[in-house]
Design a protein around this motif. Structure first.
Motif, PDB file in Angstrom:
ATOM      1  N   LEU A 162     -69.749 -26.404  55.455  1.00 35.70           N
ATOM      2  CA  LEU A 162     -68.637 -26.669  56.364  1.00 35.70           C
ATOM      3  C   LEU A 162     -67.890 -25.360  56.590  1.00 35.70           C
ATOM      4  N   ARG A 163     -67.248 -25.250  57.755  1.00 30.67           N
ATOM      5  CA  ARG A 163     -66.379 -24.111  58.009  1.00 30.67           C
ATOM      6  C   ARG A 163     -64.995 -24.624  58.360  1.00 30.67           C
ATOM      7  N   LEU A 164     -64.035 -24.252  57.556  1.00 38.19           N
ATOM      8  CA  LEU A 164     -62.645 -24.608  57.812  1.00 38.19           C
ATOM      9  C   LEU A 164     -61.985 -23.499  58.626  1.00 38.19           C
ATOM     10  N   SER A 165     -61.106 -23.909  59.522  1.00 40.85           N
ATOM     11  CA  SER A 165     -60.341 -22.953  60.321  1.00 40.85           C
ATOM     12  C   SER A 165     -58.855 -23.225  60.138  1.00 40.85           C
ATOM     13  N   CYS A 166     -58.061 -22.186  60.265  1.00 39.92           N
ATOM     14  CA  CYS A 166     -56.603 -22.316  60.181  1.00 39.92           C
ATOM     15  C   CYS A 166     -56.004 -21.428  61.267  1.00 39.92           C
ATOM     16  N   VAL A 167     -55.318 -22.057  62.200  1.00 41.71           N
ATOM     17  CA  VAL A 167     -54.705 -21.328  63.315  1.00 41.71           C
ATOM     18  C   VAL A 167     -53.199 -21.311  63.124  1.00 41.71           C
TER      19      VAL A 167
ATOM     20  N   GLN B 279     -54.183 -30.448  39.734  1.00 39.56           N
ATOM     21  CA  GLN B 279     -53.233 -29.526  40.340  1.00 39.56           C
ATOM     22  C   GLN B 279     -53.884 -28.764  41.488  1.00 39.56           C
ATOM     23  N   ARG B 280     -53.039 -28.317  42.394  1.00 40.23           N
ATOM     24  CA  ARG B 280     -53.537 -27.492  43.488  1.00 40.23           C
ATOM     25  C   ARG B 280     -53.993 -26.152  42.911  1.00 40.23           C
ATOM     26  N   GLU B 281     -55.152 -25.688  43.385  1.00 40.33           N
ATOM     27  CA  GLU B 281     -55.700 -24.431  42.872  1.00 40.33           C
ATOM     28  C   GLU B 281     -56.076 -23.505  44.012  1.00 40.33           C
ATOM     29  N   LEU B 282     -55.976 -22.212  43.744  1.00 43.72           N
ATOM     30  CA  LEU B 282     -56.366 -21.209  44.726  1.00 43.72           C
ATOM     31  C   LEU B 282     -57.884 -21.084  44.737  1.00 43.72           C
ATOM     32  N   VAL B 283     -58.452 -21.190  45.908  1.00 37.61           N
ATOM     33  CA  VAL B 283     -59.899 -21.107  46.072  1.00 37.61           C
ATOM     34  C   VAL B 283     -60.323 -19.712  46.511  1.00 37.61           C
ATOM     35  N   ALA B 284     -59.613 -19.191  47.517  1.00 41.20           N
ATOM     36  CA  ALA B 284     -59.975 -17.879  48.064  1.00 41.20           C
ATOM     37  C   ALA B 284     -58.755 -17.256  48.706  1.00 41.20           C
ATOM     38  N   GLY B 285     -58.705 -15.932  48.698  1.00 40.62           N
ATOM     39  CA  GLY B 285     -57.599 -15.227  49.317  1.00 40.62           C
ATOM     40  C   GLY B 285     -58.096 -13.975  50.023  1.00 40.62           C
ATOM     41  N   ILE B 286     -57.333 -13.569  51.026  1.00 38.22           N
ATOM     42  CA  ILE B 286     -57.668 -12.344  51.751  1.00 38.22           C
ATOM     43  C   ILE B 286     -56.376 -11.618  52.085  1.00 38.22           C
TER      44      ILE B 286
ATOM     45  N   LYS C 234     -67.395 -18.522  43.854  1.00 39.96           N
ATOM     46  CA  LYS C 234     -67.965 -17.204  44.134  1.00 39.96           C
ATOM     47  C   LYS C 234     -69.429 -17.320  44.504  1.00 39.96           C
ATOM     48  N   GLY C 235     -69.806 -16.614  45.560  1.00 36.69           N
ATOM     49  CA  GLY C 235     -71.181 -16.648  46.024  1.00 36.69           C
ATOM     50  C   GLY C 235     -71.483 -17.800  46.956  1.00 36.69           C
ATOM     51  N   ARG C 236     -70.567 -18.749  47.079  1.00 39.20           N
ATOM     52  CA  ARG C 236     -70.791 -19.898  47.957  1.00 39.20           C
ATOM     53  C   ARG C 236     -69.788 -19.947  49.110  1.00 39.20           C
ATOM     54  N   PHE C 237     -68.560 -19.515  48.872  1.00 41.65           N
ATOM     55  CA  PHE C 237     -67.496 -19.555  49.888  1.00 41.65           C
ATOM     56  C   PHE C 237     -67.197 -18.147  50.369  1.00 41.65           C
TER      57      PHE C 237
ATOM     58  N   LYS D 166     -56.562 -13.402  66.848  1.00 41.15           N
ATOM     59  CA  LYS D 166     -56.426 -14.825  67.185  1.00 41.15           C
ATOM     60  C   LYS D 166     -55.500 -15.564  66.220  1.00 41.15           C
ATOM     61  N   ASN D 167     -54.920 -14.836  65.253  1.00 40.46           N
ATOM     62  CA  ASN D 167     -54.087 -15.484  64.226  1.00 40.46           C
ATOM     63  C   ASN D 167     -54.837 -16.653  63.579  1.00 40.46           C
ATOM     64  N   THR D 168     -56.096 -16.429  63.336  1.00 35.58           N
ATOM     65  CA  THR D 168     -56.960 -17.480  62.806  1.00 35.58           C
ATOM     66  C   THR D 168     -57.716 -16.961  61.586  1.00 35.58           C
ATOM     67  N   ASN D 169     -57.876 -17.812  60.606  1.00 36.10           N
ATOM     68  CA  ASN D 169     -58.701 -17.449  59.477  1.00 36.10           C
ATOM     69  C   ASN D 169     -59.674 -18.580  59.184  1.00 36.10           C
ATOM     70  N   TYR D 170     -60.707 -18.260  58.448  1.00 42.67           N
ATOM     71  CA  TYR D 170     -61.799 -19.200  58.230  1.00 42.67           C
ATOM     72  C   TYR D 170     -62.189 -19.245  56.751  1.00 42.67           C
ATOM     73  N   LEU D 171     -62.680 -20.397  56.343  1.00 42.97           N
ATOM     74  CA  LEU D 171     -63.288 -20.527  55.025  1.00 42.97           C
ATOM     75  C   LEU D 171     -64.670 -21.139  55.236  1.00 42.97           C
ATOM     76  N   GLN D 172     -65.683 -20.303  55.104  1.00 44.83           N
ATOM     77  CA  GLN D 172     -67.053 -20.772  55.207  1.00 44.83           C
ATOM     78  C   GLN D 172     -67.494 -21.258  53.836  1.00 44.83           C
ATOM     79  N   MET D 173     -67.917 -22.512  53.777  1.00 45.43           N
ATOM     80  CA  MET D 173     -68.285 -23.122  52.498  1.00 45.43           C
ATOM     81  C   MET D 173     -69.756 -23.533  52.553  1.00 45.43           C
ATOM     82  N   ASN D 174     -70.559 -22.909  51.731  1.00 53.05           N
ATOM     83  CA  ASN D 174     -71.990 -23.200  51.662  1.00 53.05           C
ATOM     84  C   ASN D 174     -72.342 -23.788  50.304  1.00 53.05           C
TER      85      ASN D 174
END
Length: 122
Positions: free
Chosen positions: A18-23, A44-51, A64-67, A75-83
């Protein structure tokens, strides 16, 4: 004010992607750090990835290695590609951004999206 809108969640079988987008929209001068968090039922809420604003990335060991997190500043947009998704990735995923605005005053504030559900079936 700044609004974050996530999309891309859904139901997928284990091993899928899945690919998540945030605008982001609103009074944005610059977007600094961006993070994707997740919260599973009863946990609890956990941090998955940061940039960072410079493009440096960091990931939780569990993904790690999957996301892959990325950003398109134009575009003020970021993505989380999840494999290679696993049932334990099932959670509500939230986008978090630290945004600098110049109206009505200069300053950095933190914003959250409304969340998008990701469900991975076994």
């Amino acid at each position: 004010q700044v609004q974050l809108v996530e999309s891309g969640g859904g139901l997928v079988q284990a091993g899928g992607s899945l690919r998540l987008s945030c605008v982001a929209s609103g009074r944005i001068f610059r977007i600094n750090a961006i993070g994707w968090y997740r919260q599973a039922p009863g946990k609890q809420r956990e941090l998955v990835a940061g940039i960072s604003s410079g493009g440096s990335t960091d990931y939780a060991d569990s993904v790690k290695g999957r996301f892959t997190i990325s950003r398109d500043n134009a575009k003020n947009t970021n993505y989380l590609q999840m494999n290679s998704l696993k049932p334990e990735d099932t959670a509500v995923y939230y986008c978090n951004e630290k945004v600098v605005s110049n109206s009505p005053y200069w300053g950095e504030n933190e914003y959250w999206g409304q969340g998008t559900q990701v469900t991975v079936s076994s």
